[in-house]
Design an enzyme around this catalytic site. Structure first.
Site, PDB file in Angstrom:
ATOM      1  N   SER A   1       0.845  -1.190   0.000  1.00 26.47           N
ATOM      2  CA  SER A   1       0.000   0.000   0.000  1.00 26.47           C
ATOM      3  C   SER A   1       0.892   1.255   0.000  1.00 26.47           C
ATOM      4  O   SER A   1       1.703   1.418  -0.901  1.00 26.47           O
ATOM      5  CB  SER A   1      -0.961  -0.039   1.194  1.00 26.47           C
ATOM      6  OG  SER A   1      -1.977   0.897   1.039  1.00 26.47           O
TER       7      SER A   1
ATOM      8  N   HIS B   1      -7.125  -5.834  -0.301  1.00 28.30           N
ATOM      9  CA  HIS B   1      -6.026  -4.871  -0.192  1.00 28.30           C
ATOM     10  C   HIS B   1      -4.908  -5.447   0.680  1.00 28.30           C
ATOM     11  O   HIS B   1      -5.052  -5.514   1.908  1.00 28.30           O
ATOM     12  CB  HIS B   1      -6.546  -3.554   0.384  1.00 28.30           C
ATOM     13  CG  HIS B   1      -5.513  -2.465   0.399  1.00 28.30           C
ATOM     14  ND1 HIS B   1      -4.898  -2.020  -0.738  1.00 28.30           N
ATOM     15  CD2 HIS B   1      -4.983  -1.750   1.419  1.00 28.30           C
ATOM     16  CE1 HIS B   1      -4.033  -1.072  -0.423  1.00 28.30           C
ATOM     17  NE2 HIS B   1      -4.074  -0.891   0.879  1.00 28.30           N
TER      18      HIS B   1
ATOM     19  N   ASP C   1      -8.873  -5.683  -4.819  1.00 26.13           N
ATOM     20  CA  ASP C   1      -8.479  -4.592  -3.928  1.00 26.13           C
ATOM     21  C   ASP C   1      -9.494  -3.462  -4.046  1.00 26.13           C
ATOM     22  O   ASP C   1      -9.679  -2.900  -5.128  1.00 26.13           O
ATOM     23  CB  ASP C   1      -7.075  -4.112  -4.341  1.00 26.13           C
ATOM     24  CG  ASP C   1      -6.479  -3.089  -3.379  1.00 26.13           C
ATOM     25  OD1 ASP C   1      -7.242  -2.342  -2.739  1.00 26.13           O
ATOM     26  OD2 ASP C   1      -5.239  -3.040  -3.294  1.00 26.13           O
TER      27      ASP C   1
END
Ligand SMILES: *[C@@H]1O[C@H](CO)[C@@H](O)[C@H](O)[C@H]1NC(C)=O
Ligand SMILES: *[C@@H]1O[C@H](CO)[C@@H](O)[C@H](O)[C@H]1NC(C)=O
Ligand SMILES: *[C@@H]1O[C@H](CO)[C@@H](O)[C@H](O)[C@H]1NC(C)=O
Ligand SMILES: *[C@@H]1O[C@H](CO)[C@@H](O)[C@H](O)[C@H]1NC(C)=O
Ligand SMILES: *[C@@H]1O[C@H](CO)[C@@H](O)[C@H](O)[C@H]1NC(C)=O
Ligand SMILES: *[C@@H]1O[C@H](CO)[C@@H](O)[C@H](O)[C@H]1NC(C)=O
Ligand SMILES: *[C@@H]1O[C@H](CO)[C@@H](O)[C@H](O)[C@H]1NC(C)=O
Ligand SMILES: *[C@@H]1O[C@H](CO)[C@@H](O)[C@H](O)[C@H]1NC(C)=O
Ligand SMILES: *[C@@H]1O[C@H](CO)[C@@H](O)[C@H](O)[C@H]1NC(C)=O
Ligand SMILES: *[C@@H]1O[C@H](CO)[C@@H](O)[C@H](O)[C@H]1NC(C)=O
Ligand SMILES: [Ca+2]
Length: 544
Positions: A191, A444, A404
């Site tokens: 991320s 995610h 995601d």
């Protein structure tokens, strides 16, 4: 106090074929004396402490928004904590977790979102794998963007300086501690952590030999704009377009699976390649006068129009800015709750406009354009020129969960294509140093209906000490990177595992060998689809 090994004590170790110099010193003594040996500019050492494997370490001072009050330590290690000033009004909180059983390797962890939080679970994971591991707080404490207010130095730390400073300090400390330099340097993050990894590859190519960057938040300003634009599409909770979260989960997600799960030939709840899913929500629209239709079984035309817009590419003032949200990700909706995205809100209030009271519900195209043009400290992370890293024989592996809901997985394909274009390299040439793996059914960074356990985190590697340590490079991205850097064997696929109920003690539900972009994982049509052998990585038309 343990003296550093002199050349005379080092020499016999080499002659004896002992590879780890770590054996020639007293780990416990060094851990207690290290604070007085540190010679790092701008550093204030807080403490060092010996932590036995199995300790449940607690962090009473840690900012509560980090939601990391404790961490199980998996191996004997020396924990060192310090503050390092990066300017007169900013700095990083930094920790090193140095394992007794050192492999000679160095590793830096990264951060997430707009935080502000040392990721202790990543430190525990990498230290357990024998890396001299470091992590920093990215220049501020907690998940809020408020510390950015009127302090560009803190923004600069967040954009690149915390990471780079932590690496320079961490490498120095590693050598001071073990008395010998590290052999190879690695990075693991997802991320914002993925963005930090690619930032290093682009702008600090000497920092790492091997980088594993998950779901990278690159093209950061446009990502932030895109995150914010969903509020304008959904409207607030009383808008006629608004659809409650539960109906995204109960109505829209199953309808998307009904239309797209079978495209890959297997109805298993996993859309292998969401690029092939052209979802049409009109089948969900309530039919006037038809019996038995309620707002929990069907939707309005206005809601259907909203859903179509959610899955469209994002343009700013007529210019393409960011790829579409991928269908299949809406089983954990994030941006459709009728309020502005928290990341976008904080970024505009505390960085773009420096006004904590800015009304973020009014953000529109001119604001999106302005923030992208502002691009403080080149945080966009979009140059795509990895030449120096490549020349240094560096290797970079990116992975992205195809389900995601926070960062479009399509953007990782876009970054790959950008590197290809900027460097003028075909994917066969990129394969030598840069590979992207598309992890179907991964949310995610972790979780999801797919075979998402790939060794990317402690959670993605079994998640507890009993089952951790599947160190097979075929099924562990970090060890795959180690093998690539140290033995020159590049990963062809990344083997993912799905455990029953995501519990490692349970049986394996299915496995899938995830392919590297631009290849597509394709079912052979006959074999057991839960077995990796029934799928092949095939070339596809670039347009499809
Ligand atoms: C560690 O301690 C905290 C609180 O002291 C507790 O909530 C947590 O469950 C413990 N973790 C483990 C793995 O024992
Ligand atoms: C940040 O948190 C650390 C502990 O995790 C603490 O030592 C430090 O003082 C905090 N810094 C600020 C500015 O609050
Ligand atoms: C040390 O801090 C000063 C300001 O306090 C800063 O200008 C300098 O760049 C820092 N040095 C390092 C090596 O970070
Ligand atoms: C130390 O690490 C090696 C692999 O790097 C492993 O084989 C060995 O079991 C570890 N020893 C301890 C005591 O953890
Ligand atoms: C660590 O940095 C200090 C200050 O720059 C330097 O004097 C020292 O030699 C370095 N130590 C190592 C092991 O690199
Ligand atoms: C939603 O927006 C409308 C129009 O701006 C406003 O009148 C209404 O109060 C808002 N509803 C909520 C729950 O914020
Ligand atoms: C509505 O549909 C459900 C399931 O499709 C059915 O069980 C129920 O009898 C229907 N009710 C009416 C009033 O038609
Ligand atoms: C469905 O409609 C009823 C009445 O019109 C309303 O009370 C309820 O909140 C709605 N439910 C959802 C999930 O929108
Ligand atoms: C951003 O990157 C460009 C091109 O590499 C460079 O010229 C510029 O100085 C950088 N700006 C900042 C603030 O780092
Ligand atoms: C998985 O979870 C479901 C629902 O909580 C439960 O019914 C089932 O027994 C669990 N299966 C296993 C193998 O743990
Ligand atoms: Ca499927």
């Amino acid at each position: 106090m343990a003296p550093l090994p002199s050349p005379w004590t080092v020499l016999p170790a080499i002659l004896l074929g002992v590879t780890s110099l770590a054996r020639s010193f007293d780990f416990d003594t060094t851990c207690s004396s290290i604070t007085s040996q540190v010679s790092i500019p701008n550093a204030t050492v807080y403490f060092s402490s010996l932590v036995p494997g199995g300790t449940n370490l607690t962090f009473p001072d840690n900012d509560p928004t980090c939601t990391r009050p404790s961490q199980l330590v998996l191996t004997d290690m020396c924990r060192i904590a310090m503050f390092v000033a990066t300017s007169e009004r900013s700095g990083i909180n930094f920790e090193a977790w140095f394992p007794r059983n050192w492999t000679g390797r160095f590793l830096s962890t990264g951060n997430g979102g707009l935080s502000g939080c040392i990721q202790y679970e990543d430190l525990a994971y990498a230290a357990a794998l024998g890396f001299a591991t470091v992590g920093a707080n990215n220049g501020h404490n907690g998940t809020s963007g408020a510390p950015f207010l009127n302090n560009p130095d803190v923004v600069e730390d967040f954009a690149f300086r915390s990471m780079h400073t932590g690496v320079v300090v961490g490498k120095n400390l590693t050598e001071t501690f073990y008395g010998s330099p590290y052999t190879k340097s690695y990075y693991l993050g997802c991320s914002t952590g993925g963005r930090q990894g690619l930032k290093s590859v682009q702008d600090f190519p000497e920092d790492f030999d091997g980088v594993v960057a998950g779901a990278p938040a690159v093209d950061f300003d446009h990502l932030n704009d895109w995150s914010g634009h969903f509020f304008g599409i959904t409207g607030n909770t009383t808008a006629p377009t608004f659809l409650p979260t539960q109906q995204w989960i109960d109505l829209v997600h199953p309808d998307i699976l009904a239309q797209c799960d079978g495209i890959d030939g297997v109805k298993d709840g996993v859309i292998e390649d969401p690029n092939l899913c052209d979802y049409d929500p009109s089948t969900l629209v309530c039919v006037e006068g038809s019996a038995n239709q309620t707002n929990t079984t069907c939707i309005t035309e206005a809601q259907a129009g909203m859903i179509k817009n959610v899955f469209k590419p994002f343009f700013i003032e007529g210019q393409f800015a960011y790829p579409r949200m991928q269908p299949g990700s809406e089983d954990v909706p994030f941006y459709y709750n009728g309020a502005p995205s928290p990341y976008t809100s904080d970024w505009f209030r505390y960085v773009v406009y420096n006004d904590p009271n800015y009304d973020v519900t009014t953000l529109s195209e001119k604001d999106w354009a302005y923030s992208a043009q502002l691009d403080p400290f080149n945080i966009s992370t979009w140059s795509g020129d990895l030449s120096t890293f490549r020349e240094r024989q560096g290797k970079v592996l990116t992975y992205h969960g195809q389900a995601d809901a926070i960062i479009s997985s399509k953007n990782s394909e876009r970054y790959y294509d950008r590197v290809s274009q900027v460097m003028g390299l075909e994917s066969t040439e990129l394969d030598e140093f840069y590979r992207l793996f598309r992890i179907s059914g991964m949310h995610h960074c972790s979780g999801g209906p797919g075979a998402w356990e790939i060794g990317q985190t402690l959670a993605g590697s079994g998640g507890n000490s009993k089952y951790l340590m599947d160190l097979d490079p075929e099924s562990n991205v970090l060890m795959a990177m180690v093998r690539w850097v140290e033995e020159g064997i590049a990963p062809e696929t990344v083997l993912g595992t799905k455990f029953m109920n995501d519990t490692v003690a349970n049986r394996v539900q299915f496995s899938r060998a995830h392919c590297r972009y631009p290849l597509r994982n394709t079912y052979d049509g006959v074999g057991d689809p839960t077995k990796k052998e029934s799928w092949n990585c095939l070339e596809v038309d670039s347009d499809s």
